[in-house]
Design a protein around this motif. Structure first.
Motif, PDB file in Angstrom:
ATOM      1  N   SER A   1       0.858  -1.181   0.000  1.00  0.00           N
ATOM      2  CA  SER A   1       0.000   0.000   0.000  1.00  0.00           C
ATOM      3  C   SER A   1       0.892   1.229   0.000  1.00  0.00           C
ATOM      4  N   PHE A   2       0.676   2.130  -0.956  1.00  0.00           N
ATOM      5  CA  PHE A   2       1.475   3.336  -1.069  1.00  0.00           C
ATOM      6  C   PHE A   2       0.656   4.531  -0.598  1.00  0.00           C
ATOM      7  N   GLY A   3       1.258   5.342   0.259  1.00  0.00           N
ATOM      8  CA  GLY A   3       0.630   6.572   0.702  1.00  0.00           C
ATOM      9  C   GLY A   3       1.564   7.739   0.461  1.00  0.00           C
ATOM     10  N   THR A   4       1.242   8.870   1.035  1.00  0.00           N
ATOM     11  CA  THR A   4       2.096  10.041   0.890  1.00  0.00           C
ATOM     12  C   THR A   4       3.255   9.952   1.871  1.00  0.00           C
ATOM     13  N   GLY A   5       4.424   9.654   1.343  1.00  0.00           N
ATOM     14  CA  GLY A   5       5.619   9.595   2.178  1.00  0.00           C
ATOM     15  C   GLY A   5       5.814   8.300   2.920  1.00  0.00           C
ATOM     16  N   ALA A   6       5.018   7.278   2.635  1.00  0.00           N
ATOM     17  CA  ALA A   6       5.161   6.008   3.344  1.00  0.00           C
ATOM     18  C   ALA A   6       4.551   4.890   2.509  1.00  0.00           C
TER      19      ALA A   6
ATOM     20  N   PHE B   1      10.220   3.470  -4.448  1.00  0.00           N
ATOM     21  CA  PHE B   1      10.271   3.962  -3.083  1.00  0.00           C
ATOM     22  C   PHE B   1      10.557   5.460  -2.997  1.00  0.00           C
ATOM     23  N   VAL B   2      11.522   5.949  -3.759  1.00  0.00           N
ATOM     24  CA  VAL B   2      11.858   7.375  -3.688  1.00  0.00           C
ATOM     25  C   VAL B   2      10.662   8.243  -4.086  1.00  0.00           C
ATOM     26  N   PRO B   3       9.975   7.966  -5.219  1.00  0.00           N
ATOM     27  CA  PRO B   3       8.794   8.777  -5.542  1.00  0.00           C
ATOM     28  C   PRO B   3       7.701   8.712  -4.473  1.00  0.00           C
ATOM     29  N   VAL B   4       7.522   7.533  -3.853  1.00  0.00           N
ATOM     30  CA  VAL B   4       6.520   7.424  -2.791  1.00  0.00           C
ATOM     31  C   VAL B   4       6.920   8.290  -1.603  1.00  0.00           C
ATOM     32  N   LEU B   5       8.187   8.211  -1.213  1.00  0.00           N
ATOM     33  CA  LEU B   5       8.644   8.988  -0.070  1.00  0.00           C
ATOM     34  C   LEU B   5       8.551  10.490  -0.343  1.00  0.00           C
ATOM     35  N   ARG B   6       8.692  10.887  -1.600  1.00  0.00           N
ATOM     36  CA  ARG B   6       8.566  12.304  -1.965  1.00  0.00           C
ATOM     37  C   ARG B   6       7.116  12.736  -2.107  1.00  0.00           C
ATOM     38  N   GLY B   7       6.207  11.780  -2.083  1.00  0.00           N
ATOM     39  CA  GLY B   7       4.801  12.107  -2.237  1.00  0.00           C
ATOM     40  C   GLY B   7       4.356  12.290  -3.669  1.00  0.00           C
ATOM     41  N   SER B   8       5.192  11.854  -4.634  1.00  0.00           N
ATOM     42  CA  SER B   8       4.865  12.052  -6.043  1.00  0.00           C
ATOM     43  C   SER B   8       4.315  10.798  -6.718  1.00  0.00           C
ATOM     44  N   ARG B   9       4.191   9.694  -5.972  1.00  0.00           N
ATOM     45  CA  ARG B   9       3.662   8.473  -6.578  1.00  0.00           C
ATOM     46  C   ARG B   9       2.946   7.644  -5.532  1.00  0.00           C
ATOM     47  N   THR B  10       1.786   7.113  -5.887  1.00  0.00           N
ATOM     48  CA  THR B  10       1.073   6.167  -5.030  1.00  0.00           C
ATOM     49  C   THR B  10       0.645   4.928  -5.803  1.00  0.00           C
TER      50      THR B  10
END
Length: 414
Positions: A205-210, A357-366
């Motif tokens: 599960s991808f969220g904003t920053g996690a 992982f990097v885009p998810v942690l940046r909030g640019s991908r879910t």
């Protein structure tokens, strides 16, 4: 010749068993009183399942409490999921990944190895440093849980003592650290009775920053929560209420049970590292597994690589050890054989970090990247390749002839 192995994890116990079956005197030192510890890697990959059969342990392995890990699926932009793997299409019967409590696997290896006259396992005994003579490593210093200190001499010392290897540090070997942008926190949540028949699937599960992932165990869900590296102090300062909310937000299906987390003591940090030594050996010393190359938890491949290191080590070194002719050139052969598969998997983990992982942690991908979705949907060969890399590995090792015992039949491994 004699061998001392520091560390009773999967690599150390497997190597101890194999060398003992080659009639090499081997002692494994394990600092704990038992193997019972939470949140150790519990995936037993297809190539390791096959190895257990080759060692004549298929029936005993199949009797251990276990479940099969389902295929990995990733969320896509239309709200659905795309399947990234297809383990069932690998050659049967070794076409699955088993989830087995690591302590059960280690107990099986220990019990089997103890039947070999050449094997000794010393629990509650930690290797604290190296013994040297004329510039060569000739054994280890150790300390027991009771505080007794001593020395154990050996012709070969093997450091299988993990990513924080004391022997590696004493040898002055410094791994190259590769960038890792996240850490992972492990926790467990209960399974309801009506969920017992659910198929185990890997659906992050991808969220904003996690991002988070659940692993289905026999009677609970093992959850990993990942966010930016260095966040542990902040998460603990925010407290358990906020952490429960984070889990419920990322994985709504578990919102009804996050109250089972009573405090942040129920949340266990894994400081993720990805590193490798340029040289795995010195005269009289060899490092394998995490001591030589720490892996990210992505794909759960670290245990499989460590076990494959152990098998290659036994296959290449048993004869020189038996003949009393072990050289540093023999140790170099182990690194040459195993460095390539390790490099392939680390490069894949780095690619996964950059694309997911990097885009998810940046909030640019879910969701999963478009090219990956297209390949997974329309190219069966892509799913097969991903399945093989995870379940089998780039260079799977087979049990050497001297370590094999009567097979129990493929049906025992199913």
């Amino acid at each position: 010749m004699t061998v001392v192995i520091s560390g009773g994890g999967p690599a150390g116990m497997m190597l101890g068993l194999l060398l003992a079956r080659a009639h090499v005197e081997v002692t494994v030192l394990e600092k704990h009183a038992d193997f019972l510890r939470d949140f150790r890697g519990d995936t037993v990959h297809a190539s390791t399942v096959r190895l257990m059969d080759e060692l004549g342990l298929g029936r005993e392995f199949a009797a251990l409490p276990q479940s099969r890990l389902g295929d990995m699926e990733l969320p896509v932009s239309d709200g659905r999921r795309v399947r990234m793997t297809d383990f069932a299409r690998l050659p049967a019967p070794y076409n699955y990944i088993a989830m087995v409590p690591q302590w059960d696997l280690l107990n099986l290896l220990a019990e089997t190895a103890r039947r070999e006259p050449a094997f000794t396992l010393r629990m509650n005994t930690e290797a604290t440093g190296l013994l040297r003579q004329g510039g060569k490593v000739v054994g280890v210093r150790y300390r027991t849980r009771d505080g007794e200190e001593g020395e154990l001499r050996a012709d070969l010392t093997v450091a299988a003592d993990g990513r924080h290897s004391a022997l590696r540090q004493d040898a002055g070997l410094v791994p190259e650290e590769l960038p890792v942008p996240f850490d992972t926190w492990w926790l467990r949540l209960p399974r309801h009775p009506e969920e017992q028949a659910e198929e185990s699937r890997l659906i992050p599960s991808f969220g904003t920053g996690a991002f988070a992932l659940s692993l289905t165990r026999n009677d609970y869900f093992q959850i990993s929560y990942s966010t930016a590296k260095g966040s542990d102090a902040r998460l603990r300062a925010e407290g358990i209420e906020r952490f429960r909310a984070r889990i419920a937000e990322l994985m709504p299906r578990f919102a009804d049970r996050v109250d089972h987390l009573s405090s942040m003591d129920d949340v266990h940090l894994l400081e993720v590292r990805l590193n490798r030594l340029r040289r795995w050996y010195t005269d009289g010393l060899l490092l394998i597994g995490d001591a030589a190359h720490a892996m990210s938890p992505a794909g759960g491949v670290g245990i499989n690589l460590a076990i494959q290191d152990a098998v290659a080590t036994a296959a290449l070194l048993a004869e020189p050890l038996r003949r009393g002719r072990l050289t540093t050139a023999d140790l170099a052969r182990v690194q040459r054989r195993r460095r390539g598969p390790m490099m392939i998997m680390q490069r894949l983990q780095l690619m996964l970090q950059q694309s997911f992982f990097v885009p998810v942690l940046r909030g640019s991908r879910t969701t999963a990247p478009g090219p990956v979705v297209l390949a997974a949907r329309h190219l069966p060969a892509f799913r097969h390749l991903v399945s093989r890399l995870i379940a089998v590995g780039p260079r799977p090792e087979h049990a050497p002839a001297f370590a094999r015992r009567s097979p129990v039949g493929a049906e025992a491994a199913q």
